[in-house]
Design a protein around this motif. Structure first.
Motif, PDB file in Angstrom:
ATOM      1  N   PHE A   1       0.809  -1.204   0.000  1.00 47.98           N
ATOM      2  CA  PHE A   1       0.000   0.000   0.000  1.00 47.98           C
ATOM      3  C   PHE A   1       0.850   1.265   0.000  1.00 47.98           C
ATOM      4  N   SER A   2       1.901   1.305   0.791  1.00 45.23           N
ATOM      5  CA  SER A   2       2.686   2.533   0.908  1.00 45.23           C
ATOM      6  C   SER A   2       4.126   2.273   0.516  1.00 45.23           C
TER       7      SER A   2
ATOM      8  N   THR B   1      -7.961  -1.634   7.143  1.00 44.12           N
ATOM      9  CA  THR B   1      -6.585  -1.672   6.660  1.00 44.12           C
ATOM     10  C   THR B   1      -6.280  -0.498   5.740  1.00 44.12           C
ATOM     11  N   ARG B   2      -7.243  -0.143   4.897  1.00 43.93           N
ATOM     12  CA  ARG B   2      -7.012   1.004   4.017  1.00 43.93           C
ATOM     13  C   ARG B   2      -6.865   2.295   4.823  1.00 43.93           C
TER      14      ARG B   2
ATOM     15  N   THR C   1      -5.570   2.412   7.846  1.00 45.15           N
ATOM     16  CA  THR C   1      -4.210   2.335   8.387  1.00 45.15           C
ATOM     17  C   THR C   1      -3.200   2.790   7.350  1.00 45.15           C
ATOM     18  N   ASP C   2      -3.397   2.338   6.113  1.00 44.11           N
ATOM     19  CA  ASP C   2      -2.507   2.755   5.036  1.00 44.11           C
ATOM     20  C   ASP C   2      -2.577   4.263   4.818  1.00 44.11           C
TER      21      ASP C   2
ATOM     22  N   LYS D   1       0.512   6.852   4.845  1.00 43.67           N
ATOM     23  CA  LYS D   1       0.761   7.812   3.763  1.00 43.67           C
ATOM     24  C   LYS D   1       0.830   9.235   4.323  1.00 43.67           C
TER      25      LYS D   1
ATOM     26  N   LYS E   1       6.886   1.635   4.818  1.00 44.72           N
ATOM     27  CA  LYS E   1       6.459   0.779   3.713  1.00 44.72           C
ATOM     28  C   LYS E   1       5.514  -0.274   4.288  1.00 44.72           C
ATOM     29  N   TYR E   2       4.308  -0.322   3.784  1.00 41.58           N
ATOM     30  CA  TYR E   2       3.256  -1.172   4.368  1.00 41.58           C
ATOM     31  C   TYR E   2       2.904  -2.271   3.376  1.00 41.58           C
TER      32      TYR E   2
ATOM     33  N   ILE F   1       0.764  -5.767   2.587  1.00 41.13           N
ATOM     34  CA  ILE F   1      -0.479  -6.433   2.995  1.00 41.13           C
ATOM     35  C   ILE F   1      -0.693  -7.701   2.195  1.00 41.13           C
TER      36      ILE F   1
ATOM     37  N   GLY G   1      -2.959   2.585  13.221  1.00 42.08           N
ATOM     38  CA  GLY G   1      -1.789   3.031  12.468  1.00 42.08           C
ATOM     39  C   GLY G   1      -1.021   4.104  13.224  1.00 42.08           C
TER      40      GLY G   1
END
Length: 402
Positions: free
Chosen positions: A8-9, A57-58, A60-61, A65, A79-80, A82, A320
């Motif tokens: 994600f990130s 989760t999104r 958290t991402d 970010k 850096k994430y 998943i 997060g």
């Protein structure tokens, strides 16, 4: 089924390393001192029975970010990584193993699911892998040294509801409607323990199945018992259905519910019937003007505009933020950036505001992060905090460690 992988990130590289880290950092999984990048990971149910939990989760991402863009970690980037686990505990363990062995993560950050996070504990202990902000309610998460949850036990929340009903609403005839699974049973244990300490008895305690859509029989029992307050522990749809059944038969009482139902999705289901309902919540209202809550709303609008702004997302954002806060504590400590040192510094966290929650503390042997709840009330223009955060009732909160 083919497993899907998501990064994600992607962390931006930064040329300057931290002075003095030297070779000690190179041996630490997930720490790249040259680019100042921390790699963390999580499992989440992108497929399976509850894919909407990926909203957590999104969010958290989105938090990570935001942290990368605002330089929240003093030049370090997150850096994430998943993987989808389909909400299957065995797959959660396999995903964690892959994250550790292939992606070399520093920690798990906001992995999703109660049974799922509990299943991972033995492997995490083998690897010394911190679990920061696991989104689950397993009792084992509160005492395992590697685990740092924010999410409270539902029994504590039920006790907070009962405490507010008896002390602030001026009523004495309290009833409980509880979902017939571990969520509801946990709430029931805390509710009954609190009433025992207050030398009170519930006028009714009625289980229901999670798929219940008609609560007419339950409401008739509550009416016959002359309940003044009904505390419901179940889903958003359960609360809406119960309110509709009460409205149909003309049963009037004050209603209370858990934090995750203080959400715009419940408003869509219940309409104006939600007005006046109280919620005991470890999270601030999602409509609050608090800067932390506004940062959550702004980030979701920026990165995941199709996701609803609500309690599920604020939950993910807050977990997060727990990692962001904790890694900052590790940086400020001056200690080598190791997993063991992250655990050590997190156990010194005291009375911190983390995302949407307040008064977070962790201590050796006691990892109950959220130690306070506020009372939220639904109004026709959103959700408002009507009682500030205060500690959980002692006779229930302290029973967890007895």
């Amino acid at each position: 089924m083919r497993r899907r992988t998501f990064v994600f990130s992607s962390a931006a590289a930064v040329s300057a390393g931290l002075p003095g880290l030297g070779f000690a950092q190179q041996a630490t999984p997930g720490i790249d001192a040259g680019s100042k990048t921390i790699t963390v990971g999580a499992f989440t149910p992108i497929t399976g029975p509850v894919p909407f939990y990926a909203i957590v989760t999104r969010a958290t991402d989105a938090c990570f970010k935001w942290a990368n863009e605002t330089n929240a970690l003093k030049g370090w980037k997150i850096k994430y990584v998943i993987y989808d686990d389909g909400y299957e505990p065995a797959r959660s363990v396999a995903v964690t193993r892959r994250l550790v062995e292939e992606d070399k993560i520093f920690a798990l950050a906001a992995p999703v699911g109660t049974a799922q996070t509990e299943a991972v504990i033995p492997y995490a202990k083998e690897e010394g892998l911190p679990m920061v902000g696991p989104v689950g309610g397993a009792s084992a998460l509160f005492t395992e040294r590697l685990s740092f949850p924010l999410l409270p036990d539902y029994g504590w929340s039920a006790a907070s509801n009962a405490d507010y009903a008896l002390k602030s609403l001026g009523v004495s005839r309290v009833a409980l409607l509880w979902e017939n699974d571990e969520l509801g049973r946990s709430a029931k244990r805390g509710f009954e323990r609190y009433l025992d300490g207050a030398k009170k008895q519930a006028v009714e305690s009625i289980p229901f199945e999670v798929r219940n859509t008609d609560f007419t029989p339950h409401i008739r029992r509550l009416a016959n018992a002359k309940a003044d307050v009904v505390i419901l522990f179940g889903s958003n749809s359960n609360l809406a259905a119960a309110l509709k059944s009460a409205d149909r038969i003309g049963f009037e009482a004050k209603w209370m519910a858990p934090f995750f139902t203080a959400d715009p999705t419940t408003r869509k289901l219940a309409g104006s019937l939600l007005d006046g309902v109280y919620f005991s919540s470890w999270l601030m209202p999602v409509t609050s003007n608090d800067p932390d809550i506004k940062a959550y709303r702004d980030s979701i609008a920026k990165y995941y505009a199709s996701d609803p702004v609500g309690v599920f997302g604020l939950n993910g954002w807050s977990n997060g933020m727990l990692f962001v806060k904790s890694f900052n504590m590790l940086l400020e400590s001056g200690k080598p950036l190791t997993r063991a040192n992250l655990v050590d510094v997190m156990e010194t966290m005291r009375d911190q505001n983390i995302g949407g929650t307040r008064g977070v503390s962790f201590k050796p042997g006691d990892h109950r992060g959220a130690r306070q709840e506020g009372i939220i009330q639904a109004t026709n223009d959103g959700f408002k905090l009507v009682r500030d955060f205060k500690p959980y009732p002692e006779q229930v909160f302290d029973a967890r460690l007895s």
